[in-house]
Design an enzyme around this catalytic site. Sequence first.
Site, PDB file in Angstrom:
ATOM      1  N   ASP A  58      45.989   4.170  12.579  1.00 43.76           N
ATOM      2  CA  ASP A  58      47.447   4.329  12.473  1.00 43.76           C
ATOM      3  C   ASP A  58      47.876   5.029  11.178  1.00 43.76           C
ATOM      4  O   ASP A  58      49.074   5.152  10.914  1.00 43.76           O
ATOM      5  CB  ASP A  58      48.148   2.964  12.563  1.00 43.76           C
ATOM      6  CG  ASP A  58      48.445   2.532  14.007  1.00 43.76           C
ATOM      7  OD1 ASP A  58      48.558   3.421  14.881  1.00 43.76           O
ATOM      8  OD2 ASP A  58      48.580   1.317  14.248  1.00 43.76           O
TER       9      ASP A  58
ATOM     10  N   ARG B 231      46.388  -3.144   9.879  1.00 41.79           N
ATOM     11  CA  ARG B 231      46.865  -1.977   9.116  1.00 41.79           C
ATOM     12  C   ARG B 231      46.731  -2.171   7.599  1.00 41.79           C
ATOM     13  O   ARG B 231      47.023  -1.239   6.841  1.00 41.79           O
ATOM     14  CB  ARG B 231      48.316  -1.646   9.480  1.00 41.79           C
ATOM     15  CG  ARG B 231      48.460  -1.136  10.923  1.00 41.79           C
ATOM     16  CD  ARG B 231      49.760  -0.381  11.153  1.00 41.79           C
ATOM     17  NE  ARG B 231      49.806   0.894  10.446  1.00 41.79           N
ATOM     18  CZ  ARG B 231      50.862   1.709  10.439  1.00 41.79           C
ATOM     19  NH1 ARG B 231      51.955   1.391  11.086  1.00 41.79           N
ATOM     20  NH2 ARG B 231      50.834   2.859   9.774  1.00 41.79           N
TER      21      ARG B 231
ATOM     22  N   ARG C 243      58.249  -6.967  11.307  1.00 38.57           N
ATOM     23  CA  ARG C 243      57.277  -6.429  10.363  1.00 38.57           C
ATOM     24  C   ARG C 243      57.632  -6.771   8.916  1.00 38.57           C
ATOM     25  O   ARG C 243      56.841  -7.385   8.221  1.00 38.57           O
ATOM     26  CB  ARG C 243      57.174  -4.909  10.532  1.00 38.57           C
ATOM     27  CG  ARG C 243      56.684  -4.464  11.908  1.00 38.57           C
ATOM     28  CD  ARG C 243      55.302  -5.013  12.207  1.00 38.57           C
ATOM     29  NE  ARG C 243      54.760  -4.546  13.453  1.00 38.57           N
ATOM     30  CZ  ARG C 243      54.072  -3.421  13.609  1.00 38.57           C
ATOM     31  NH1 ARG C 243      53.855  -2.629  12.593  1.00 38.57           N
ATOM     32  NH2 ARG C 243      53.587  -3.092  14.783  1.00 38.57           N
TER      33      ARG C 243
ATOM     34  N   HIS D 233      60.525  -1.677  14.359  1.00 40.65           N
ATOM     35  CA  HIS D 233      60.805  -1.117  13.031  1.00 40.65           C
ATOM     36  C   HIS D 233      62.239  -0.581  13.041  1.00 40.65           C
ATOM     37  O   HIS D 233      62.691  -0.058  14.070  1.00 40.65           O
ATOM     38  CB  HIS D 233      59.886   0.081  12.734  1.00 40.65           C
ATOM     39  CG  HIS D 233      58.550  -0.259  12.140  1.00 40.65           C
ATOM     40  ND1 HIS D 233      57.409   0.438  12.482  1.00 40.65           N
ATOM     41  CD2 HIS D 233      58.179  -1.176  11.205  1.00 40.65           C
ATOM     42  CE1 HIS D 233      56.388  -0.055  11.780  1.00 40.65           C
ATOM     43  NE2 HIS D 233      56.827  -1.031  11.014  1.00 40.65           N
TER      44      HIS D 233
ATOM     45  N   CYS E 273      58.072   8.565  12.345  1.00 37.79           N
ATOM     46  CA  CYS E 273      56.953   7.731  11.882  1.00 37.79           C
ATOM     47  C   CYS E 273      55.819   8.583  11.312  1.00 37.79           C
ATOM     48  O   CYS E 273      55.005   8.076  10.549  1.00 37.79           O
ATOM     49  CB  CYS E 273      56.365   6.928  13.035  1.00 37.79           C
ATOM     50  SG  CYS E 273      57.525   5.955  13.943  1.00 37.79           S
TER      51      CYS E 273
HETATM   52  N1  ARG Z   1      51.037   1.608  15.855  1.00 40.39           N
HETATM   53  C1  ARG Z   1      51.862   1.613  14.689  1.00 40.39           C
HETATM   54  C2  ARG Z   1      52.285   0.185  14.369  1.00 40.39           C
HETATM   55  O1  ARG Z   1      52.558  -0.553  15.288  1.00 40.39           O
HETATM   56  C3  ARG Z   1      53.041   2.514  14.903  1.00 40.39           C
HETATM   57  C4  ARG Z   1      53.897   2.691  13.682  1.00 40.39           C
HETATM   58  C5  ARG Z   1      55.133   3.472  13.930  1.00 40.39           C
HETATM   59  N2  ARG Z   1      55.805   3.746  12.735  1.00 40.39           N
HETATM   60  C6  ARG Z   1      57.123   3.622  12.499  1.00 40.39           C
HETATM   61  N3  ARG Z   1      57.575   4.012  11.354  1.00 40.39           N
HETATM   62  N4  ARG Z   1      57.942   3.106  13.364  1.00 40.39           N
HETATM   63  O2  ARG Z   1      52.355  -0.232  13.246  1.00 40.39           O
END
Ligand code: ARG
Length: 260
Positions: free
Chosen positions: A58, A83, A130, A159, A254
Amino acid sequence: MCRPTHYTIAYEINPWMSRRRQVAPRRAMAQWQALHGLLTERLKVAVALLPPVNGLPDLPFTANAGLVAGRTFIRSNFRHPERQGEEPVTERYFKRLGLRVVTLPRSFNFEGEGDALWCGENLFLGFRFRSDATTHEHLARILHCRALPLELIDKRFYHLDTCFCPLNAETALWFPHAFDRYGRRVIERYVREPIAVSEADALKFCCNVIVASRSIVLHRGISTRLTKTLAKRGFDVHELDLSEFLKAGGSAKCLALRLT
Ligand code: ARG
């Protein structure tokens, strides 16, 4: 930006990701290349590249690396262990660029520009899935600004940059149903011209936009109604196919972190 050399769906940390719906690597690379080409060649945006790292699928979603404000980089503390391996990589990168790197206490989750977006003088902060609500106090203190926390209530829009997008100091796209009543009131109070989008447009990641002065770059397929609204306000809309990145729950915005 970061080339998607090692980009795959290796885990599932948001409702868009399914290991059974894999990335087509060559198509992903071509889509990313088209985005990079549009930004650098047509729109004359200067783009710095973070080298890809094997095992960090990612990493191309650089918007989550942290938040850059002047010569300060506030590094993310990722919620998901999947991550967290990105943290030392981006920290080293920004140190090498000569920025002051600030980290928050480990107990505070923060996912950078994915959840922290400026609209004029105000920093809007998405929290719950998040980032943590309490990071807003740290950020307001570090950046000497008003930080407005907004609770996200729909996990498809996990997000802030999936449901809210400042286009300039007065205007922002937003999907109202992704916020609770309080959040909706905050946006209506502090954004002079909020443009509400439909659920169909929101699900095409229409709020996940790269803004380069009057140009707007996003995934293709938004409604003609929204295209017209944006054109009427003087924006040039550039649509690209970013379908391979939607598989991971991301789109144009993103894939880039703003450095200035
Ligand atoms: N697969 C990543 C996650 O879930 C995607 C991130 C997308 N980024 C964003 N800025 N919305 O963390």
